[in-house]
Design a protein around this motif. Sequence first.
Motif, PDB file in Angstrom:
ATOM      1  N   SER A 241      21.955 -18.621  22.552  1.00 41.66           N
ATOM      2  CA  SER A 241      22.871 -17.418  22.890  1.00 41.66           C
ATOM      3  C   SER A 241      22.729 -16.904  24.515  1.00 41.66           C
ATOM      4  CB  SER A 241      22.421 -16.269  22.334  1.00 41.66           C
ATOM      5  OG  SER A 241      20.995 -15.817  22.604  1.00 41.66           O
ATOM      6  N   GLY A 242      22.272 -17.853  25.211  1.00 40.77           N
ATOM      7  CA  GLY A 242      22.164 -17.512  26.781  1.00 40.77           C
ATOM      8  C   GLY A 242      21.365 -16.557  27.028  1.00 40.77           C
ATOM      9  N   MET A 243      20.051 -16.286  26.322  1.00 44.98           N
ATOM     10  CA  MET A 243      18.997 -15.342  26.339  1.00 44.98           C
ATOM     11  C   MET A 243      19.690 -13.827  26.404  1.00 44.98           C
ATOM     12  SD  MET A 243      16.715 -16.996  29.748  1.00 44.98           S
ATOM     13  CE  MET A 243      18.084 -17.195  30.722  1.00 44.98           C
TER      14      MET A 243
ATOM     15  N   MET B 280      14.341 -10.418  19.241  1.00 48.18           N
ATOM     16  CA  MET B 280      15.521  -9.480  19.672  1.00 48.18           C
ATOM     17  C   MET B 280      16.627 -10.380  19.542  1.00 48.18           C
ATOM     18  SD  MET B 280      13.897  -7.366  22.718  1.00 48.18           S
ATOM     19  CE  MET B 280      15.698  -6.609  23.222  1.00 48.18           C
ATOM     20  N   SER B 281      16.682 -11.588  19.848  1.00 48.09           N
ATOM     21  CA  SER B 281      17.950 -12.486  19.867  1.00 48.09           C
ATOM     22  C   SER B 281      18.227 -12.960  18.332  1.00 48.09           C
ATOM     23  CB  SER B 281      17.761 -13.901  20.458  1.00 48.09           C
ATOM     24  OG  SER B 281      16.853 -14.531  20.047  1.00 48.09           O
ATOM     25  N   THR B 282      16.947 -13.160  17.607  1.00 47.41           N
ATOM     26  CA  THR B 282      17.304 -13.321  16.128  1.00 47.41           C
ATOM     27  C   THR B 282      18.153 -11.872  15.635  1.00 47.41           C
ATOM     28  OG1 THR B 282      15.198 -14.720  16.143  1.00 47.41           O
ATOM     29  CG2 THR B 282      16.096 -13.861  13.779  1.00 47.41           C
ATOM     30  N   LYS B 283      17.555 -10.818  15.916  1.00 45.12           N
ATOM     31  CA  LYS B 283      18.060  -9.539  15.291  1.00 45.12           C
ATOM     32  C   LYS B 283      19.475  -9.395  15.729  1.00 45.12           C
ATOM     33  CE  LYS B 283      14.902  -7.293  12.701  1.00 45.12           C
ATOM     34  NZ  LYS B 283      14.220  -6.178  13.217  1.00 45.12           N
TER      35      LYS B 283
ATOM     36  N   PHE C 125      15.210 -21.014  19.591  1.00 41.01           N
ATOM     37  CA  PHE C 125      16.540 -22.017  19.441  1.00 41.01           C
ATOM     38  C   PHE C 125      17.737 -20.727  19.621  1.00 41.01           C
ATOM     39  CE2 PHE C 125      20.022 -23.685  17.291  1.00 41.01           C
ATOM     40  CZ  PHE C 125      20.503 -24.464  17.915  1.00 41.01           C
ATOM     41  N   LEU C 126      17.776 -19.938  18.817  1.00 44.61           N
ATOM     42  CA  LEU C 126      18.956 -18.885  19.024  1.00 44.61           C
ATOM     43  C   LEU C 126      18.964 -18.035  20.413  1.00 44.61           C
ATOM     44  CD1 LEU C 126      18.741 -17.392  15.541  1.00 44.61           C
ATOM     45  CD2 LEU C 126      20.665 -19.038  16.259  1.00 44.61           C
ATOM     46  N   PHE C 127      17.601 -17.810  20.662  1.00 44.65           N
ATOM     47  CA  PHE C 127      17.359 -17.157  22.101  1.00 44.65           C
ATOM     48  C   PHE C 127      17.959 -17.956  23.080  1.00 44.65           C
ATOM     49  CE2 PHE C 127      14.812 -16.934  25.993  1.00 44.65           C
ATOM     50  CZ  PHE C 127      15.147 -15.598  26.506  1.00 44.65           C
ATOM     51  N   LEU C 128      17.987 -19.245  23.076  1.00 40.27           N
ATOM     52  CA  LEU C 128      18.453 -20.123  24.341  1.00 40.27           C
ATOM     53  C   LEU C 128      19.863 -20.460  24.056  1.00 40.27           C
ATOM     54  CD1 LEU C 128      15.408 -22.712  24.546  1.00 40.27           C
ATOM     55  CD2 LEU C 128      16.038 -21.011  26.122  1.00 40.27           C
TER      56      LEU C 128
ATOM     57  N   LEU D 264      25.487 -20.428  11.391  1.00 43.60           N
ATOM     58  CA  LEU D 264      26.664 -19.606  11.824  1.00 43.60           C
ATOM     59  C   LEU D 264      26.579 -19.198  13.204  1.00 43.60           C
ATOM     60  CD1 LEU D 264      26.830 -17.412   8.396  1.00 43.60           C
ATOM     61  CD2 LEU D 264      28.364 -19.118   9.223  1.00 43.60           C
ATOM     62  N   ARG D 265      25.668 -19.709  13.928  1.00 45.29           N
ATOM     63  CA  ARG D 265      25.577 -19.357  15.338  1.00 45.29           C
ATOM     64  C   ARG D 265      26.834 -19.416  16.166  1.00 45.29           C
ATOM     65  NH1 ARG D 265      23.971 -24.477  14.814  1.00 45.29           N
ATOM     66  NH2 ARG D 265      24.667 -26.219  16.315  1.00 45.29           N
ATOM     67  N   LYS D 266      27.718 -20.352  15.885  1.00 46.89           N
ATOM     68  CA  LYS D 266      28.942 -20.594  16.633  1.00 46.89           C
ATOM     69  C   LYS D 266      29.878 -19.306  16.403  1.00 46.89           C
ATOM     70  CE  LYS D 266      28.765 -25.464  16.654  1.00 46.89           C
ATOM     71  NZ  LYS D 266      29.610 -26.813  16.331  1.00 46.89           N
ATOM     72  N   SER D 267      29.826 -18.520  15.123  1.00 40.24           N
ATOM     73  CA  SER D 267      30.760 -17.587  15.017  1.00 40.24           C
ATOM     74  C   SER D 267      30.143 -16.413  16.008  1.00 40.24           C
ATOM     75  CB  SER D 267      30.821 -17.202  13.487  1.00 40.24           C
ATOM     76  OG  SER D 267      29.591 -16.996  12.980  1.00 40.24           O
ATOM     77  N   VAL D 268      28.623 -16.175  15.991  1.00 44.85           N
ATOM     78  CA  VAL D 268      28.150 -15.254  16.784  1.00 44.85           C
ATOM     79  C   VAL D 268      28.627 -15.282  18.449  1.00 44.85           C
ATOM     80  CG1 VAL D 268      26.010 -14.105  17.297  1.00 44.85           C
ATOM     81  CG2 VAL D 268      26.390 -15.029  14.908  1.00 44.85           C
ATOM     82  N   ARG D 269      28.496 -16.633  18.321  1.00 46.02           N
ATOM     83  CA  ARG D 269      28.601 -16.932  19.995  1.00 46.02           C
ATOM     84  C   ARG D 269      30.358 -16.572  20.346  1.00 46.02           C
ATOM     85  NH1 ARG D 269      27.926 -22.656  23.142  1.00 46.02           N
ATOM     86  NH2 ARG D 269      25.866 -21.535  23.704  1.00 46.02           N
ATOM     87  N   LYS D 270      31.170 -16.876  19.304  1.00 47.45           N
ATOM     88  CA  LYS D 270      32.730 -16.583  19.630  1.00 47.45           C
ATOM     89  C   LYS D 270      32.857 -15.255  19.689  1.00 47.45           C
ATOM     90  CE  LYS D 270      37.199 -17.577  17.300  1.00 47.45           C
ATOM     91  NZ  LYS D 270      37.856 -17.992  16.175  1.00 47.45           N
TER      92      LYS D 270
END
Length: 459
Positions: free
Chosen positions: A35-37, A108-111, A30-33, A432-438
């Motif tokens: 985050s746009g891979m 890797m995307s999780t890390k 889910f995080l991989f997708l 907290l994925r949105k703060s990472v994307r921002k």
Amino acid sequence: MTSISDTLTQVADTLCGYPLFIVLIGGGLFLFLYSGMVSVRRLPDALAALRQNRSGDAPQRGISSAQALLSVVAATVGMGNIAGVAIALAMGGPGAIFWMWISAIVGMSTKYHEGVLAILHRSTRTDGTPVGGPMHIITSGLGRRWRPLAVIFAIAGMFGTLCIINANQLAEALATAASSAGLADDSHALRLSLGILMALIVGSVVIGGIKRIASVATVLVPFMVTTYFIMVAYIVAANIEAVPGVFASIFSEAFSLRAGWGALAGVAIIGARRAALVNDAGVGTASIMHATSANKEPVREGLIAMLGPAIDSGFVCTLTAVALLLAGDFSQSGPQGLSLAIDAFGRAIPFGEYLLTAIVTCFALSSMFTYSFYGSRCAAYLFGERSSRWYTLAFTLSLILFAAVPLSAAVAMCDLFYALMAFPTMLSLILLRKSVRKATLQYFNRDNNYADTTREATA
């Protein structure tokens, strides 16, 4: 007592089976997708970030990002990269390796998310040293009402990072090597002596704190990975004509439907689960180490953090897989792990079983160094900074016990705590994925000088 042990083992096997697989692999996908891979698209940026040597990263109170990465790799490049791969091949065949690669990309995307959030939500000790991890990410990023989740992680972290399996398997490998060489009989006294020796070595390193651990990891990790690469290169050179067939079998068996869709799913799950347990992506321990980095840029730390699974689940596990598929004997019945690898290297390289035992020793010790730090930070979060010293002492002494005692129930307990670390970590990463994307968009949308600036909000 036996019934308690059996119950504990059953609970651990259940929780660490499909539930843990779904959380780590499903959540990571889910995080991989989302985050746009990022682990695929931003891999060149990650390599560039690792090469950067910025004056703002001078590790006056923390360690460098490269040291943090090598310390994390020192923990994850361990028994699992050899015994775990052997188990995956024995259970799932060559095709399992392909799914280990896929899992590494997902990990890797999780890390990456762990690294970004580790810098965004870390704290500072009274002496100016940066500290963090899932405990701080949860309470700072999600709010104080989520603190019970942080406490669960910290308690599980104290026990889950005890090197039960590493100490026990290392003592077994060394005792077996000594016995086969005629130096000593494999006895309880020998294993106890090996445990004491382990405790002395580990204690001499971890007593110096994070900077000594990072310094040792900076030297030990490149040495042991390079030496292991040379050993595998020898096996490849001696069997060069069979190498194309090895890689062909990895890809063909990964999608083989000869035994039906159920068998295909089983192979995929075996490979992915092994990789997830090897690289620790989503367990949360890596963010404890990356939070101590002197780097003040969250995204750059995340880029460097995501190289960890590429090294352990990608590069090192591939080395093991190629060597075992070229020289291993998979016809034997019963559990096959470290013994299969030692036997394969022994047949393929003169004195290979002793060389591999030496490498395994380095792998196991490096894991112990870093895991002692993880556990001490969890103890410090729960009971204050002074408690971390007592935890380090208890961790060191426990190696003697784990080296000499049968540990079926203890291993089950360790696995259970491992799962209890992963659940709160993955939940916090997803929430907290949105703060990472921002932060990611800001980093890559600014000019080339962005990475040289210091953000006061993350200092």
